[in-house]
Design a protein around this motif. Structure first.
Motif, PDB file in Angstrom:
ATOM      1  N   MET A   1     -28.115  40.986 -30.426  1.00  0.00           N
ATOM      2  CA  MET A   1     -28.760  42.057 -29.665  1.00  0.00           C
ATOM      3  C   MET A   1     -29.317  41.535 -28.329  1.00  0.00           C
ATOM      4  SD  MET A   1     -29.383  45.317 -30.042  1.00  0.00           S
ATOM      5  CE  MET A   1     -30.438  46.604 -29.442  1.00  0.00           C
ATOM      6  N   LEU A   2     -30.072  40.422 -28.434  1.00  0.00           N
ATOM      7  CA  LEU A   2     -30.636  39.842 -27.222  1.00  0.00           C
ATOM      8  C   LEU A   2     -29.546  39.279 -26.312  1.00  0.00           C
ATOM      9  CD1 LEU A   2     -33.809  38.020 -28.626  1.00  0.00           C
ATOM     10  CD2 LEU A   2     -33.735  40.081 -27.216  1.00  0.00           C
ATOM     11  N   SER A   3     -28.497  38.725 -26.949  1.00  0.00           N
ATOM     12  CA  SER A   3     -27.407  38.166 -26.150  1.00  0.00           C
ATOM     13  C   SER A   3     -26.670  39.264 -25.389  1.00  0.00           C
ATOM     14  CB  SER A   3     -26.433  37.401 -27.043  1.00  0.00           C
ATOM     15  OG  SER A   3     -25.849  38.263 -28.014  1.00  0.00           O
ATOM     16  N   ASP A   4     -26.492  40.426 -26.030  1.00  0.00           N
ATOM     17  CA  ASP A   4     -25.855  41.557 -25.358  1.00  0.00           C
ATOM     18  C   ASP A   4     -26.716  42.053 -24.192  1.00  0.00           C
ATOM     19  OD1 ASP A   4     -23.774  41.438 -27.141  1.00  0.00           O
ATOM     20  OD2 ASP A   4     -24.577  42.968 -28.475  1.00  0.00           O
ATOM     21  N   TRP A   6     -28.843  40.238 -22.506  1.00  0.00           N
ATOM     22  CA  TRP A   6     -28.772  39.217 -21.463  1.00  0.00           C
ATOM     23  C   TRP A   6     -27.499  39.368 -20.635  1.00  0.00           C
ATOM     24  CZ3 TRP A   6     -31.888  35.576 -19.376  1.00  0.00           C
ATOM     25  CH2 TRP A   6     -31.296  34.583 -18.609  1.00  0.00           C
ATOM     26  N   LYS A   7     -26.383  39.616 -21.326  1.00  0.00           N
ATOM     27  CA  LYS A   7     -25.113  39.772 -20.629  1.00  0.00           C
ATOM     28  C   LYS A   7     -25.148  40.971 -19.685  1.00  0.00           C
ATOM     29  CE  LYS A   7     -22.161  37.646 -24.165  1.00  0.00           C
ATOM     30  NZ  LYS A   7     -21.100  37.885 -25.175  1.00  0.00           N
ATOM     31  N   LEU A   8     -25.709  42.094 -20.167  1.00  0.00           N
ATOM     32  CA  LEU A   8     -25.768  43.292 -19.338  1.00  0.00           C
ATOM     33  C   LEU A   8     -26.674  43.096 -18.129  1.00  0.00           C
ATOM     34  CD1 LEU A   8     -26.025  46.198 -21.962  1.00  0.00           C
ATOM     35  CD2 LEU A   8     -24.148  45.778 -20.370  1.00  0.00           C
ATOM     36  N   MET A   9     -27.859  42.582 -18.369  1.00  0.00           N
ATOM     37  CA  MET A   9     -28.876  42.559 -17.327  1.00  0.00           C
ATOM     38  C   MET A   9     -28.729  41.386 -16.367  1.00  0.00           C
ATOM     39  SD  MET A   9     -30.300  45.307 -18.123  1.00  0.00           S
ATOM     40  CE  MET A   9     -31.560  45.294 -16.892  1.00  0.00           C
ATOM     41  N   VAL A  10     -28.309  40.232 -16.860  1.00  0.00           N
ATOM     42  CA  VAL A  10     -28.267  39.035 -16.022  1.00  0.00           C
ATOM     43  C   VAL A  10     -26.844  38.696 -15.600  1.00  0.00           C
ATOM     44  CG1 VAL A  10     -28.833  36.578 -15.880  1.00  0.00           C
ATOM     45  CG2 VAL A  10     -30.364  38.147 -17.099  1.00  0.00           C
ATOM     46  N   GLU A  11     -25.967  38.510 -16.585  1.00  0.00           N
ATOM     47  CA  GLU A  11     -24.614  38.079 -16.253  1.00  0.00           C
ATOM     48  C   GLU A  11     -23.845  39.145 -15.476  1.00  0.00           C
ATOM     49  OE1 GLU A  11     -22.592  36.695 -19.721  1.00  0.00           O
ATOM     50  OE2 GLU A  11     -24.108  35.161 -20.195  1.00  0.00           O
ATOM     51  N   GLN A  12     -24.026  40.411 -15.854  1.00  0.00           N
ATOM     52  CA  GLN A  12     -23.352  41.488 -15.137  1.00  0.00           C
ATOM     53  C   GLN A  12     -24.159  41.976 -13.928  1.00  0.00           C
ATOM     54  OE1 GLN A  12     -21.900  44.654 -17.664  1.00  0.00           O
ATOM     55  NE2 GLN A  12     -21.280  43.227 -19.285  1.00  0.00           N
ATOM     56  N   GLY A  13     -25.368  41.499 -13.772  1.00  0.00           N
ATOM     57  CA  GLY A  13     -26.142  41.770 -12.559  1.00  0.00           C
ATOM     58  C   GLY A  13     -26.870  43.099 -12.515  1.00  0.00           C
ATOM     59  N   TRP A  14     -27.020  43.777 -13.659  1.00  0.00           N
ATOM     60  CA  TRP A  14     -27.673  45.089 -13.629  1.00  0.00           C
ATOM     61  C   TRP A  14     -29.178  44.996 -13.390  1.00  0.00           C
ATOM     62  CZ3 TRP A  14     -24.851  48.814 -12.327  1.00  0.00           C
ATOM     63  CH2 TRP A  14     -23.542  48.938 -12.786  1.00  0.00           C
ATOM     64  N   ALA A  15     -29.792  43.886 -13.788  1.00  0.00           N
ATOM     65  CA  ALA A  15     -31.228  43.725 -13.538  1.00  0.00           C
ATOM     66  C   ALA A  15     -31.512  43.703 -12.042  1.00  0.00           C
ATOM     67  CB  ALA A  15     -31.735  42.437 -14.202  1.00  0.00           C
ATOM     68  N   LEU A  16     -30.707  42.934 -11.311  1.00  0.00           N
ATOM     69  CA  LEU A  16     -30.875  42.866  -9.857  1.00  0.00           C
ATOM     70  C   LEU A  16     -30.571  44.216  -9.215  1.00  0.00           C
ATOM     71  CD1 LEU A  16     -31.483  41.129  -7.402  1.00  0.00           C
ATOM     72  CD2 LEU A  16     -29.072  40.455  -7.347  1.00  0.00           C
ATOM     73  N   ALA A  17     -29.558  44.912  -9.721  1.00  0.00           N
ATOM     74  CA  ALA A  17     -29.207  46.225  -9.176  1.00  0.00           C
ATOM     75  C   ALA A  17     -30.353  47.222  -9.380  1.00  0.00           C
ATOM     76  CB  ALA A  17     -27.931  46.745  -9.831  1.00  0.00           C
ATOM     77  N   LEU A  18     -30.977  47.179 -10.548  1.00  0.00           N
ATOM     78  CA  LEU A  18     -32.106  48.079 -10.817  1.00  0.00           C
ATOM     79  C   LEU A  18     -33.298  47.747  -9.935  1.00  0.00           C
ATOM     80  CD1 LEU A  18     -31.905  48.289 -14.720  1.00  0.00           C
ATOM     81  CD2 LEU A  18     -31.474  50.150 -13.113  1.00  0.00           C
ATOM     82  N   LEU A  19     -33.534  46.461  -9.700  1.00  0.00           N
ATOM     83  CA  LEU A  19     -34.633  46.068  -8.815  1.00  0.00           C
ATOM     84  C   LEU A  19     -34.379  46.528  -7.384  1.00  0.00           C
ATOM     85  CD1 LEU A  19     -35.422  42.463 -10.125  1.00  0.00           C
ATOM     86  CD2 LEU A  19     -36.837  44.513 -10.370  1.00  0.00           C
ATOM     87  N   ARG A  20     -33.121  46.425  -6.952  1.00  0.00           N
ATOM     88  CA  ARG A  20     -32.775  46.931  -5.617  1.00  0.00           C
ATOM     89  C   ARG A  20     -32.971  48.438  -5.549  1.00  0.00           C
ATOM     90  NH1 ARG A  20     -27.109  43.556  -4.802  1.00  0.00           N
ATOM     91  NH2 ARG A  20     -28.065  41.563  -4.169  1.00  0.00           N
ATOM     92  N   GLY A  21     -32.564  49.128  -6.600  1.00  0.00           N
ATOM     93  CA  GLY A  21     -32.769  50.575  -6.642  1.00  0.00           C
ATOM     94  C   GLY A  21     -34.236  50.933  -6.608  1.00  0.00           C
TER      95      GLY A  21
END
Length: 237
Positions: A1-4, A6-21
């Motif tokens: 669960m945590l690994s998934d 991590w992959k979504l938010m960090v490896e795929q870059g969605w965390a940075l995209a949300l912060l930019r938004g």
């Protein structure tokens, strides 16, 4: 669960995209609110003084804007001017650049138009709430009208209006989610794109909700501190 996650938010870059938004959301909210308030302050004074015709026009503006959905205001401003902007920009060879910047400009203007209407009512009410005895005391001291207004009436009105301005800001920061309909990638649109691509709607909409909640909580704390500072000497806590 945590690994998934991590992959979504960090490896795929969605965390940075949300912060930019979120940064775009805050930028549009602040620019729109500031612009709206700078326009609202003199208009509120004119309405408070009941200047002939101008006061009625300002009243009509506030009634109309507060009486229609914010989304409709955005649609009218965007689609009502899009063709003209394209034509003018195309004539000078800047059509591509104009189309990239235009949603941001419309977003700020739309938020300013909406927040201005509410800020006018807040400031007008605050001006009316200034104790009349203070104005009589100023007159008894033969203070000029401009000195009375800028040194007594307006500062006290700002203090009284701070709570209402806080409410307008809280509404404004949430209204920025409406500008996602014109293609601007603020927080809500970024979350919608992420939800569509990853099929994790609950996760990304939940994160967006949490980020909006954090924005409003931080804003509330800032306004509370400002109210506390301005209430010193007035029996406020």
């Amino acid at each position: 669960m945590l690994s998934d996650f991590w992959k979504l938010m960090v490896e795929q870059g969605w965390a940075l995209a949300l912060l930019r938004g979120a940064a775009v959301t805050i930028l549009i909210g602040m620019l729109g609110m500031l612009t709206g308030f700078l326009v609202a302050a003199p208009l509120a004074v004119l309405r408070w003084r009941k200047v002939l015709i101008i006061s009625q026009l300002i009243d009509t503006y506030t009634v109309v804007i507060r009486g229609v959905p914010g989304l409709l205001v955005i649609y009218l401003l965007f689609f009502g001017s899009l063709d003209s902007v394209r034509a003018v920009a195309g004539a000078f060879g800047y059509q591509a650049a104009a189309e990239n910047v235009f949603p941001l400009i419309v977003g700020v203007i739309a938020i300013a138009v909406i927040s201005c209407a509410y800020s006018i009512e807040v400031m007008r009410g605050a001006l009316q709430a200034v104790p009349y005895g203070l104005l009589e005391a100023a007159r008894s001291l033969a203070l000029p009208g401009k000195v009375t207004f800028f040194r007594i009436t307006f500062p006290l009105a700002l203090r009284l209006a701070l709570g209402g301005i806080n409410n307008v800001w809280q509404m404004t920061i949430k209204d920025t989610s409406l500008i996602s309909v014109i293609g601007l990638q603020e927080l809500m649109r970024t979350a919608a794109i992420a939800a569509g691509i990853t099929r994790s709607s609950l996760l990304f909409y939940g994160i967006a909700a949490a980020m909006f909640f954090c924005m409003t909580i931080i804003s509330q704390m800032a306004f509370s501190r400002a109210e506390h500072a301005l209430n010193r000497g007035f029996g406020g806590r």
